[in-house]
Every structure is written in C-alpha cells, then in structure tokens.
Design a protein around this motif. Sequence first.
Motif, PDB file in Angstrom:
ATOM      1  N   ALA A 106      -1.297  16.390  14.040  1.00  0.00           N
ATOM      2  CA  ALA A 106      -1.412  16.719  12.615  1.00  0.00           C
ATOM      3  C   ALA A 106      -0.334  16.019  11.813  1.00  0.00           C
ATOM      4  O   ALA A 106      -0.576  15.587  10.675  1.00  0.00           O
ATOM      5  N   TRP A 107       0.869  15.892  12.373  1.00  0.00           N
ATOM      6  CA  TRP A 107       1.946  15.172  11.693  1.00  0.00           C
ATOM      7  C   TRP A 107       1.546  13.719  11.467  1.00  0.00           C
ATOM      8  O   TRP A 107       1.769  13.163  10.373  1.00  0.00           O
ATOM      9  N   ALA A 108       0.959  13.085  12.478  1.00  0.00           N
ATOM     10  CA  ALA A 108       0.549  11.688  12.344  1.00  0.00           C
ATOM     11  C   ALA A 108      -0.471  11.526  11.225  1.00  0.00           C
ATOM     12  O   ALA A 108      -0.418  10.554  10.447  1.00  0.00           O
ATOM     13  N   VAL A 109      -1.389  12.469  11.108  1.00  0.00           N
ATOM     14  CA  VAL A 109      -2.396  12.412  10.044  1.00  0.00           C
ATOM     15  C   VAL A 109      -1.724  12.496   8.674  1.00  0.00           C
ATOM     16  O   VAL A 109      -2.117  11.802   7.724  1.00  0.00           O
ATOM     17  N   GLU A 110      -0.690  13.323   8.556  1.00  0.00           N
ATOM     18  CA  GLU A 110       0.007  13.456   7.275  1.00  0.00           C
ATOM     19  C   GLU A 110       0.659  12.149   6.838  1.00  0.00           C
ATOM     20  O   GLU A 110       0.832  11.904   5.635  1.00  0.00           O
ATOM     21  N   GLN A 111       1.024  11.304   7.787  1.00  0.00           N
ATOM     22  CA  GLN A 111       1.681  10.044   7.431  1.00  0.00           C
ATOM     23  C   GLN A 111       0.727   9.075   6.731  1.00  0.00           C
ATOM     24  O   GLN A 111       1.175   8.127   6.077  1.00  0.00           O
ATOM     25  N   VAL A 112      -0.560   9.322   6.873  1.00  0.00           N
ATOM     26  CA  VAL A 112      -1.553   8.491   6.187  1.00  0.00           C
ATOM     27  C   VAL A 112      -1.351   8.560   4.671  1.00  0.00           C
ATOM     28  O   VAL A 112      -1.517   7.568   3.958  1.00  0.00           O
ATOM     29  N   LYS A 113      -0.981   9.723   4.191  1.00  0.00           N
ATOM     30  CA  LYS A 113      -0.755   9.908   2.759  1.00  0.00           C
ATOM     31  C   LYS A 113       0.378   9.032   2.255  1.00  0.00           C
ATOM     32  O   LYS A 113       0.380   8.570   1.093  1.00  0.00           O
ATOM     33  N   VAL A 114       1.357   8.764   3.117  1.00  0.00           N
ATOM     34  CA  VAL A 114       2.528   7.977   2.734  1.00  0.00           C
ATOM     35  C   VAL A 114       2.293   6.485   2.968  1.00  0.00           C
ATOM     36  O   VAL A 114       2.494   5.646   2.083  1.00  0.00           O
ATOM     37  N   VAL A 115       1.852   6.151   4.181  1.00  0.00           N
ATOM     38  CA  VAL A 115       1.717   4.752   4.581  1.00  0.00           C
ATOM     39  C   VAL A 115       0.484   4.099   3.958  1.00  0.00           C
ATOM     40  O   VAL A 115       0.487   2.902   3.671  1.00  0.00           O
ATOM     41  N   ARG A 116      -0.578   4.874   3.756  1.00  0.00           N
ATOM     42  CA  ARG A 116      -1.834   4.382   3.193  1.00  0.00           C
ATOM     43  C   ARG A 116      -2.380   3.186   3.982  1.00  0.00           C
ATOM     44  O   ARG A 116      -2.730   2.138   3.428  1.00  0.00           O
ATOM     45  N   PRO A 117      -2.474   3.297   5.304  1.00  0.00           N
ATOM     46  CA  PRO A 117      -3.037   2.185   6.079  1.00  0.00           C
ATOM     47  C   PRO A 117      -4.515   2.022   5.746  1.00  0.00           C
ATOM     48  O   PRO A 117      -5.180   2.968   5.328  1.00  0.00           O
ATOM     49  N   ARG A 118      -5.034   0.847   5.940  1.00  0.00           N
ATOM     50  CA  ARG A 118      -6.465   0.636   5.726  1.00  0.00           C
ATOM     51  C   ARG A 118      -7.285   1.371   6.784  1.00  0.00           C
ATOM     52  O   ARG A 118      -8.447   1.709   6.543  1.00  0.00           O
TER      53      ARG A 118
END
Length: 423
Positions: A106-118
């Motif tokens: 779940a933590w890794a998923v939250e990083q999507v909001k910050v990193v915005r990977p494609r």
Amino acid sequence: MTERGALRVIEICAGAGGQALGLEKAGFEHELAVELDENAVNTLRHNRPEWKVVQGDVADREVWNPEHFAPREGWRLDLLAGGVPCPPFTIAGKQLGATDERDLFAWAVEQVKVVRPRALLLENVRGLSMPRFSGYRQHVLDRLQEFGYSAEWRLLHASKYGVPQLRPRFVLVAMEPDDFARFHWPTEIGDPPSVGETLFPLMSANGWKGAEEWAEKANDIAPTIVGGSKKHGGADLGPTRAKRAWAEMGVDALGIANHAPNPDDVFAVGPKLTCEMVALLQGWDHNEFKWEFTGKKTSTYRQIGNAFPPPVAKALGVAIAAALNGTSEICERGDVAGVDKIYRALRSKGDFMTAAQIAQATKLELEPHELERRISLLSRDFQIEIRNGKAATAYKLGEFKAFLGQDDHVRHDQFHQLRAKIS
C-alpha cells in the motif's frame, strides 16, 4: 516522457535482480534500484556496476525520496516497479497483511501520487489474490483511480512463460487511461521443459552415471521454489508438500548441494540441487538471462528463490513498453469490477451501515454469519467500528491499518526491532 527506446524505470525492493534483468531485456533503463538486503545489493552491483543501486529501507526518505523523481520539465519517469515483501500475504504464513511490519504494498501505491510514473508494476505472491485480502485490493484500486490511473490485477503462472516451475505471481499493472487502453497482458507461450530436461546438463557435469535415469524420472515442472526469509533456518526447497513433490521427481529437497553428483554417487531419494540449478529453474539461463550471484550458499539460494523470474518480468516489460510507446492496439476491456462490494459500500457511506443497508447497497444476499465473516476479514486490515444497541447492529469503516508513510505508524518501531531478520 523520455524518447522512445529509452524508457526509464525505478525499481524498489529490487532483490537480486530477477525483475530488473527482465525489464532491462524489455528495453527499460534503470534510473535507480533500491534494496534492503546487503547480499542482494552486492549481486546487483556485481552484475550491473553502471546502475545506481542504493541499500536500505526504501520507505526511509534518506534512502529514497520519491519527491526527487516527481515530473519536471522535459522529464517524467516511465515505470515504477517492485517486488515488495511477500510474507504479509503468503498462504504459508500468518497473512497479517496491513499489520505486518514488512508490508510495503500500500505504501508503494501511495508513491504513485508523488512520482506520477507513466506506469506502475508491482508483483507479489498468490496469497494476495485470496478472499482474505479483497478489501486490501479494493483499497489499492480505489486509490489508483483517485490518482487518475486505471489498474488491473492478474494471476500469472511462470510456467506459461518458459519457466520450468509452478510459480504463480499476482501482478498489478496501472497506467493513465489512454496508455492503459493499449495494455495487453502478455501472451502465454506454452508449456516449459521439464526439470529433467532443464537440469540434465548440470546433473551430468561431473559424470554422474545415474543422470539419464534421473532426468527421465524428473519429467514434470518444479514446485514453487521458496526462498524463505532470515526469520527461518537454512535453505531448502519449500514446505512439506513441496518436498513430497520434489521426492517424486528424485530430488532431495532438504537443503542445497555444493556441487553436482559425482560419477558413482548413490542416493536414497535423489540428489540435492545446487544454487546454479535452482537459478535455471527460476529462468536465469546461460544465454539471454545470464546472471552471477554473490555471497555464501544460503544467501545465494534465498536471493534466487525469492526472485521474480526474469522471463516473466521481460514479458510484462515488453507489454508495458508497447502500451507506453503506443505500438500496441487498443484493448477492449470492460470496467474493472470492484473486488469487495462490502468494503466499497462502507467506504462510500462513510458512516454506520446495518446489514440491511449493506445488502441494499451491494445487491448481495448474505446470511448473518457470512456478513460477520466478511466484516471480520476487513477488520484485519481496517479499523471497523461496531455499534450494538436496541436497533440492528451497524458497522463503520475506519482507517486503513497499513503503513502509508505515516511518521507515527507502529511499523517504524517494529521494523527497527526486527530489521536483522527482515529480508
């Protein structure tokens, strides 16, 4: 977005490089790889000295700060990938999920909001696909949707991608809708060779006279190889059920050998496998997926056994790259169905709901004991408030128990106390 042919990936919980090697073969270049285990880090650096490899807890901002990789003018990360720890979800364990100090999904998923990977690629064990974690999975899908991503889970079997092993992996892929519309799960390539066919050259390397007879007996694919963790003892090939399957193929699963059998060796059950043999069964061949492991035998075995098979990672990487580069056709797919309607109903309501209200919202006809069971499962990963009174019992969904990056989360103390045993 980087230019075509130069897709960039950051890999978290990179292990000894199974996923990394597969993604590299699919055309991705590593911007960064982060891994906790020193031995696995040494293996990564040994094989790819040109990569930037960082050792430490990936959730520690001093080890990896996601904000440093947020989009900026002329640059955006193409893929955030990782094989986050499996013990929180494994069927053979306690399935603590969100309350396990090793849980980083779940933590890794939250990083999507910050990193915005494609694109996002996360893989884990089959246990995460079980009913026990339906609420957890729904939370993940809902969060990604909030971030503007489309996502889908899929259970992939390594044996369908050329790996001679029964190794199911539960995979999550997410992209922004326009790219995700072109994402196709990789096509299966058929049945792999047997254990005997795969390992005969190594088993016969020292002239063992029984090699041909052994190879004929080992005429099936391998059970799932279990690398284990530092919390347990030395290396062996898996739990009791797996050991029986190995014995039927003439393999002694109680440990790992230092070398192939000698010419006149005789075995009660059969020979033990070497680390090199186990690597072949994981998809590390001597050609496309050539790789060298560093460290002592037990560590090497764990690095191999805990890995994501490179051929499966390559197949996924090729599919993701095709979607990002716009070279694949648009895929017709329906809306991703919710995996836990009770969770979604409680989350949408944001207040207490009785059984009747839950039934009306979900269109599910559940007996009282089944509803209680489902609520009980949810309560393992979420705070559930239960209100009993003169009226019907009512339930309210509270906070997610998982570590999402909170400074005051219990995970910090647990992690530091157990760090020497975490792998």
